[in-house]
Design an enzyme around this catalytic site. Structure first.
Site, PDB file in Angstrom:
ATOM      1  CB  CYS A  81      -0.866  -0.033   1.265  1.00 37.89           C
ATOM      2  SG  CYS A  81      -1.860   1.459   1.493  1.00 37.89           S
ATOM      3  CB  CYS A 193      -3.118   3.994  -5.326  1.00 40.74           C
ATOM      4  SG  CYS A 193      -4.427   3.102  -4.464  1.00 40.74           S
TER       5      CYS A 193
HETATM    6  N1  DGL Z   1      -4.032   0.614  -1.828  1.00 35.65           N
HETATM    7  C1  DGL Z   1      -3.614   1.765  -1.128  1.00 35.65           C
HETATM    8  C2  DGL Z   1      -2.434   2.461  -1.790  1.00 35.65           C
HETATM    9  O1  DGL Z   1      -1.636   1.815  -2.451  1.00 35.65           O
HETATM   10  C3  DGL Z   1      -4.599   2.758  -0.579  1.00 35.65           C
HETATM   11  C4  DGL Z   1      -6.051   2.654  -0.853  1.00 35.65           C
HETATM   12  C5  DGL Z   1      -6.864   3.367   0.211  1.00 35.65           C
HETATM   13  O2  DGL Z   1      -7.178   2.715   1.207  1.00 35.65           O
HETATM   14  O3  DGL Z   1      -7.133   4.574   0.055  1.00 35.65           O
HETATM   15  O4  DGL Z   1      -2.236   3.630  -1.651  1.00 35.65           O
END
Ligand code: DGL
Length: 293
Positions: A81, A193
């Site tokens: 993430c 993301c």
């Molecule tokens: N998947 C996450 C990222 O790579 C964030 C998604 C979220 O919860 O806003 O930033």
């Protein structure tokens, strides 16, 4: 080492995200390291990280990692993430003894690959505003024009509607971001993301053949391999053959005390988690209770 104590190499590799975004990263790692076992934890209780304050994100990922470390005793963790990595990687490393591999926007490869020096970063609002991203841009793309776009609506779409959506809807959700990159004559877009990897084909189509879309899967997988070797934690085929294995890769979601995956609100969601897990070769194993902090 007692009988109940697993050999360090036998312990799983833990992947963490706010939701389903990190699954393509796990899938890349599972293909590269066929001897390893994997646990994936989606912190659905605190989704979306990208709309939270840095302090909230830090608290959420520390709590989720803490429960997962206690429950699964992972040997290494990938924070799959970008939002959690840019905000809380240092805090995770301070708090827990295992090695952490972060996932951050691939600004450096983008700057190297861009022909025109015009780069786009598609990320969450939190990541777009974060000093860490600005630092990456200053360090690796100082001579580039960089347009950062927040795509929180795409994150929520992937998490909540991906499997019930029509192809038209999936195409529509990436249009606005694609329009902004095209208008700015960007030639390389970074998926900053992990959730965006689920709609990377729709985005690539909307951007057209002249714009390259890149992510950090290959770099993160390489880094995970280096860490496993550095710490002497990689599992050999012989070690795998000796022991009978349960599921090779399992997916869990966070749930609050008193919550149960059978509860109405979760029943519908768990159907989606089953589908996501299956699509990426994992077994959906239910909820992991995390105390609110
Ligand atoms: N998947 C996450 C990222 O790579 C964030 C998604 C979220 O919860 O806003 O930033």
């Amino acid at each position: 080492m007692g009988d109940s104590e697993p050999h360090p190499e036998d312990r799983p590799v833990l992947f963490l995200d706010s939701g389903v975004g990190g699954l393509p990263y796990l899938s890349a790692a599972a293909a590269e390291f066929p001897n390893e076992r994997f646990i994936y934890l989606a912190d659905r209780l605190n989704f979306p990280y990208g709309e939270r304050t840095p302090e909230e994100v830090r608290r959420a990922i520390l709590a989720a990692a803490g429960e997962a470390v206690a429950a699964f005793r992972p040997k290494v963790s990938v924070v799959a993430c970008n939002t959690a990595s840019v905000v809380a990687l240092d805090a995770l490393r301070e708090q827990y003894v295992l090695p952490f591999v972060g996932v951050v926007p691939a600004v450096k490869p983008a700057a190297e690959q861009s022909r025109s020096g015009r780069i786009g970063v598609l990320a969450t609002a939190r990541t777009v505003e974060d000093r860490y991203l600005l630092g990456l841009i200053e360090r690796f793309a100082a001579d580039c024009y960089v347009l950062s776009v927040a795509g929180g609506d795409i994150v929520t779409f992937v998490e909540r509607r991906f499997f019930v959506s029509h192809a038209d809807e999936r195409r529509a959700v990436v249009q606005e971001a694609a329009r902004r990159f095209c208008e700015a004559r960007i030639d390389t877009v970074v998926l900053g993301c992990t959730h965006f990897l689920h709609v990377e084909h729709e985005l690539a189509d909307a951007l057209g053949p002249d714009i390259r879309v890149i992510d950090s899967r290959a770099g993160v997988t390489r880094r995970l391999g280096a860490v496993l070797h550095e710490y002497g934690l990689a599992r050999t085929p012989a070690q795998v053959d000796k022991r009978s294995e349960r599921a090779r890769a399992s997916m869990y979601v966070t749930c609050a005390s008193g919550d149960s995956l059978e509860a109405d609100s979760l029943e519908a969601e768990s159907e989606d988690y089953h589908r996501f897990a299956k699509q990426f070769g994992l077994t959906f194993s239910g909820g992991l209770r995390v105390e609110a902090r």
